[in-house]
Motif scaffolding. Structure first.
Motif, short mmCIF file in Angstrom:
data_model
loop_
_atom_site.label_atom_id
_atom_site.label_comp_id
_atom_site.label_asym_id
_atom_site.label_seq_id
_atom_site.Cartn_x
_atom_site.Cartn_y
_atom_site.Cartn_z
N GLY A 1 -11.31 0.52 -19.81
CA GLY A 1 -11.93 1.90 -19.30
C GLY A 1 -12.98 1.97 -18.36
N ASP A 2 -13.22 0.82 -17.82
CA ASP A 2 -14.52 0.70 -16.85
C ASP A 2 -14.10 0.43 -15.41
OD1 ASP A 2 -16.94 -0.17 -15.55
OD2 ASP A 2 -17.76 -0.89 -17.46
N ARG A 3 -13.91 1.41 -14.68
CA ARG A 3 -13.59 1.28 -13.48
C ARG A 3 -14.67 0.68 -12.44
NH1 ARG A 3 -12.86 6.47 -9.60
NH2 ARG A 3 -14.84 7.34 -9.74
N GLY A 4 -15.92 0.94 -12.80
CA GLY A 4 -16.97 0.57 -12.21
C GLY A 4 -16.97 -1.18 -12.09
N ALA A 5 -16.60 -1.70 -13.30
CA ALA A 5 -16.73 -3.31 -13.16
C ALA A 5 -15.42 -3.62 -12.62
CB ALA A 5 -16.38 -3.65 -14.63
N ALA A 6 -14.44 -2.98 -12.45
CA ALA A 6 -13.05 -3.59 -11.74
C ALA A 6 -13.24 -3.40 -10.24
CB ALA A 6 -11.94 -2.41 -11.97
N LEU B 1 -7.25 -10.96 -10.14
CA LEU B 1 -6.52 -9.48 -10.33
C LEU B 1 -6.60 -9.20 -11.73
CD1 LEU B 1 -4.18 -9.83 -7.50
CD2 LEU B 1 -6.09 -8.21 -7.69
N GLY B 2 -6.26 -10.29 -12.66
CA GLY B 2 -6.24 -9.97 -14.11
C GLY B 2 -7.57 -9.64 -14.75
N TYR B 3 -8.51 -10.04 -14.02
CA TYR B 3 -9.92 -9.64 -14.53
C TYR B 3 -9.99 -8.06 -14.16
CZ TYR B 3 -12.18 -14.21 -15.89
OH TYR B 3 -12.52 -15.06 -16.57
N MET B 4 -9.74 -7.82 -13.01
CA MET B 4 -10.01 -6.49 -12.67
C MET B 4 -9.01 -5.44 -13.56
SD MET B 4 -9.61 -7.09 -8.52
CE MET B 4 -9.98 -8.74 -7.74
N ILE C 1 -20.84 -18.77 -11.29
CA ILE C 1 -22.08 -19.43 -11.37
C ILE C 1 -23.18 -18.72 -10.66
CG2 ILE C 1 -23.32 -21.75 -10.79
CD1 ILE C 1 -21.10 -22.19 -12.67
N PRO C 2 -24.09 -18.21 -11.44
CA PRO C 2 -25.39 -17.77 -10.72
C PRO C 2 -26.04 -18.19 -9.76
CG PRO C 2 -25.82 -18.39 -13.01
CD PRO C 2 -24.47 -18.69 -12.79
N PRO C 3 -26.70 -17.57 -8.85
CA PRO C 3 -26.73 -16.40 -8.62
C PRO C 3 -25.58 -15.90 -7.45
CG PRO C 3 -28.10 -17.33 -7.08
CD PRO C 3 -27.53 -18.31 -7.82
N PHE C 4 -24.47 -16.47 -7.61
CA PHE C 4 -23.58 -16.33 -6.62
C PHE C 4 -22.66 -14.97 -6.96
CE2 PHE C 4 -24.10 -20.58 -6.10
CZ PHE C 4 -24.24 -20.85 -4.89
N SER C 5 -21.87 -14.22 -6.21
CA SER C 5 -21.40 -12.81 -6.25
C SER C 5 -20.57 -12.70 -7.58
CB SER C 5 -20.81 -12.15 -4.83
OG SER C 5 -19.70 -13.04 -4.69
N GLY C 6 -19.63 -13.76 -7.53
CA GLY C 6 -18.64 -13.88 -8.76
C GLY C 6 -19.42 -13.83 -10.01
N PHE C 7 -20.36 -14.33 -10.30
CA PHE C 7 -21.17 -14.18 -11.63
C PHE C 7 -21.52 -12.73 -11.75
CE2 PHE C 7 -25.44 -13.79 -13.47
CZ PHE C 7 -25.18 -14.12 -14.65
N PHE C 8 -22.07 -12.01 -11.06
CA PHE C 8 -22.27 -10.84 -11.56
C PHE C 8 -21.10 -9.80 -11.61
CE2 PHE C 8 -25.89 -12.50 -9.07
CZ PHE C 8 -27.20 -11.85 -9.80
N SER C 9 -20.21 -10.09 -10.85
CA SER C 9 -18.97 -9.06 -10.95
C SER C 9 -18.14 -9.51 -12.15
CB SER C 9 -17.99 -9.19 -9.62
OG SER C 9 -17.54 -10.53 -9.45
N LYS C 10 -18.08 -10.70 -12.48
CA LYS C 10 -17.17 -11.36 -13.36
C LYS C 10 -17.83 -11.04 -14.80
CE LYS C 10 -14.84 -14.82 -12.88
NZ LYS C 10 -14.38 -16.39 -12.81
#
Length: 664
Positions: free
Chosen positions: A322-327, A312-315, A387-396
């Motif tokens: 200022g990037d709500r898309g990444a959050a 949640l801290g990452y979000m 760790i790529p290619p898992f979802s957390g890699f792209f979002s983080k």
């Protein structure tokens, strides 16, 4: 049906399911499970239809005045943009999985009916928050989630841990809700409306007079609801509730509500550079501190709880730049793999037959006994470690990329300091996250603890849900090519610099932890694992067991940790003791707030009893004494009455003569 009608049904169906479950569950227990599962499935299907119809294009808006107020109107309004459409699908998916999973996990629980109804009400409240276009209606869902969490965390109310955890969660979140409510009223006073679209339009035209004050007030509520420093301490203790509740609260509902709220009103926060810096610092402290604490926990659910706080801290860090898309992207990815982690942990606990064996140091040979949990949890941990290619890699990576973009001054109206704070703390946390993810995997599935009784294969309802959630945990990040339509057109493709840095530090964290585990395992070969080294008597064993049951490290008259092969001790060194208890924040809050309040209450009680009551008793005693004196004169003797009358007459005559003489 119109899109608006379908959107209204999405939160309404779980609400009706909750009402029907409470009314019919006891009289017709056979309906409890269908009333729990079917409304969630229907809400998920309708949310998917709404998302397809919305298509990432123009937002769906509809409103009707709820009640005249004489000033700022309160409207029953919908505002469904791409973010809302996707988050509603996540809420429906996780709620459905939790309800299906609970039919197996709590199949013998005598309070399953009320539990399932509260989960449905919880789901309805979060969906109301997601779709609401009016802040007052959003606040209704916000508060309903708070009271539902109180009852669900305290589901096992027979245990003191559950009772204390439910009260703590309620009070800490309410502590943040007070300034949050003031902030909502201040925002409405500045903009003249509770309607989200009107507020954003007003902010865009520069109509916000007190942006910093309003943003900071709202941040207090977000810190409480989304468990951000310094109001995060309730979340680890909330593990006293049933494991499916942890999956629901930690993945897609309550803790996500604060992040989603800021994403909805991000222009309000970007109007104040000071508020963004405060948000960045809050995110940085939350990320790094919770990751260190997770590395020191022995209870598997508390590891995941601190992990949730950090993610949640990452979000909030993405929102600070200022990037709500990444959050929101990380919110969606995290919702899937964190729900999977908690539900897989529930399978492990269920396999052992007792919640007390959630201590990882006591686990042994679980890889072969719970293969479904092993493989799916491995997928989820790889996603958590980015760790790529898992979802957390792209979002983080999208969060780190946004932070780097702001750090070099390319983000409009975002201080460069906020970008650097989030970028540096995000990379440090990525290393620590991979470390505690690797530690959890090694201790839970490759540990050498105590052999637990085998309770057989887990119900199909539980295992099937794990594989369902494993799909988005693995493949959601690969959908970055089609998601920009729902993310304001933001390009979610990873950038080379932050992708290499983030993956590099994650690999370092995992490899170092594995090496530390091999070293500690070899060193621990001389000591029987799970034994109490210094005091192997009944008292020492009891202390250790009680410490694990209460989720506290067994220091004191136990010379070492329950598992001497724990790599967390080697990695953290002297910091381990402090990280294991959350850096003593509970003790600090007790000293600063709880004890002074208790002392003040004691003083007030003393003043009430010894001062106020003394005056009250005195006011009653004086008439009583006078009455007693008069009562003594009532003897019933006629001669006494006549004598008193004559004496009184004589006194009056003498007094009259004296007055006359003095006048002459």
């Amino acid at each position: 049906m119109t899109t608006t009608t379908l959107a209204v049904l999405v939160p309404l169906l779980p609400f009706l399911g909750a009402a029907a479950g409470l009314l019919l569950g006891r009289t017709a227990p056979g309906f409890a499970r269908p009333l729990a599962v079917l409304p969630s499935v229907a809400a998920l299907a309708l949310a998917a239809v709404v998302a397809v119809r919305q298509g990432g294009g123009q937002a769906v808006d509809a409103a009707t005045e709820l009640t005249p107020t004489g000033s700022v109107p309160v409207e029953l309004a919908l505002h469904i943009d791409g973010f809302a459409a996707l988050v509603a699908i996540l809420v429906g998916l996780v709620a459905t999985c939790v309800q299906i999973y609970s039919t197996g996990y709590l199949r013998h629980d005598p309070r399953y009916t009320s539990y399932a109804a509260l989960v449905s009400l919880f789901t309805s409240a979060m969906l109301l928050v997601v779709y609401s276009g009016d802040l007052m209606v959003l606040l209704v869902g916000w508060e309903i989630m708070g009271i539902c969490s109180y009852f669900l965390v305290g589901h096992y109310w027979e245990t003191p841990e559950a009772r204390a955890a439910s009260i703590k969660a309620f009070l800490v979140t309410k502590l943040g809700d007070v300034p949050f409510l003031i902030g909502l009223f201040a925002l409405a006073a500045d903009t003249g409306s509770f309607r989200i679209t009107k507020i954003l339009g007003n902010v865009a035209s520069g109509g916000l007079d007190h942006p910093t004050l309003i943003a900071l007030l709202l941040l207090a509520g977000v810190a409480g609801k989304s468990a951000q420093f310094p109001l995060h301490t309730w979340l680890p203790d909330a593990m006293a509730g049933p494991t499916p509740v942890s999956a629901l609260i930690h993945a897609a509902t309550m803790v996500a509500a604060g992040v989603y709220f800021i994403a909805r009103l991000l222009p309000v926060f970007t109007a104040s550079a000071a508020a963004l810096v405060v948000l960045a610092v809050m995110a940085a402290v939350t990320m790094a501190g919770s990751a260190l604490a997770a590395l020191a926990q022995d209870d598997i659910k508390r590891v995941l709880a601190y992990s949730t706080i950090g993610q949640l801290g990452y979000m909030t860090g993405a929102l600070a730049v200022g990037d709500r898309g990444a959050a929101v992207f990380h919110l969606l990815a995290h919702g899937a793999f964190k729900a999977l982690l908690f539900l897989a942990a529930g399978v492990i606990i269920h396999a052992a037959g007792t919640n007390s064996l959630a201590a990882m140091s006591r686990m042994k040979d679980l890889r072969a006994r719970v293969p479904d949990a092993y493989w799916t949890m491995t997928v989820a941990l790889l996603a958590l470690a980015a760790i790529p290619p898992f979802s957390g890699f792209f979002s983080k990576e999208s969060v780190l990329g946004a932070a780097e973009h702001a750090a070099v001054g390319h983000a409009e109206s975002v201080p460069g300091a906020a970008g650097w704070i989030v970028l540096v703390s995000g990379l440090v946390t990525a290393l620590l996250t991979a470390a505690y993810a690797m530690r959890l995997w090694l201790l839970a599935f490759h540990g050498h603890g105590t052999e637990a009784p085998d309770h057989g294969r887990q119900p199909v309802a539980m295992n099937s849900v794990l594989w369902l959630l494993a799909l988005p945990s693995l493949a959601f990040g690969l959908a970055t090519g089609v998601l920009p339509d729902w993310f304001d057109g933001r390009d979610l493709t990873p950038t080379l610099t932050t992708a290499v840095l983030g993956t590099g530090v994650a690999l370092v964290g995992g490899i170092v932890t594995y090496g530390a585990w091999r070293h500690t395992t070899a060193m621990a070969g001389r000591v029987p694992l799970g034994a109490v080294a210094a005091h192997p008597d009944a008292d020492g064993g009891l202390v250790e067991a009680e410490a694990i049951a209460s989720h506290e490290p067994a220091y004191g008259n136990v010379a070492s940790a329950p598992d001497p092969a724990d790599p967390g001790r080697l990695l953290l060194g002297p910091l381990h003791r402090h990280a294991a208890v959350g850096f003593h924040l509970d003790a600090v809050y007790a000293a600063l707030f709880v004890r002074p309040v208790q002392a003040a209450a004691t003083l007030v009680r003393f003043l009430d009893r010894e001062v106020v009551d003394t005056y009250v008793r005195g006011a009653g005693a004086l008439p009583r004494w006078l009455g007693a004196a008069v009562r003594r004169a009532q003897t019933g003797n006629l001669q006494t009455y006549v004598s008193a009358l004559l004496a009184g007459t004589v006194v009056l005559v003498v007094a009259a003569l004296l007055v006359a003489t003095a006048g002459a």
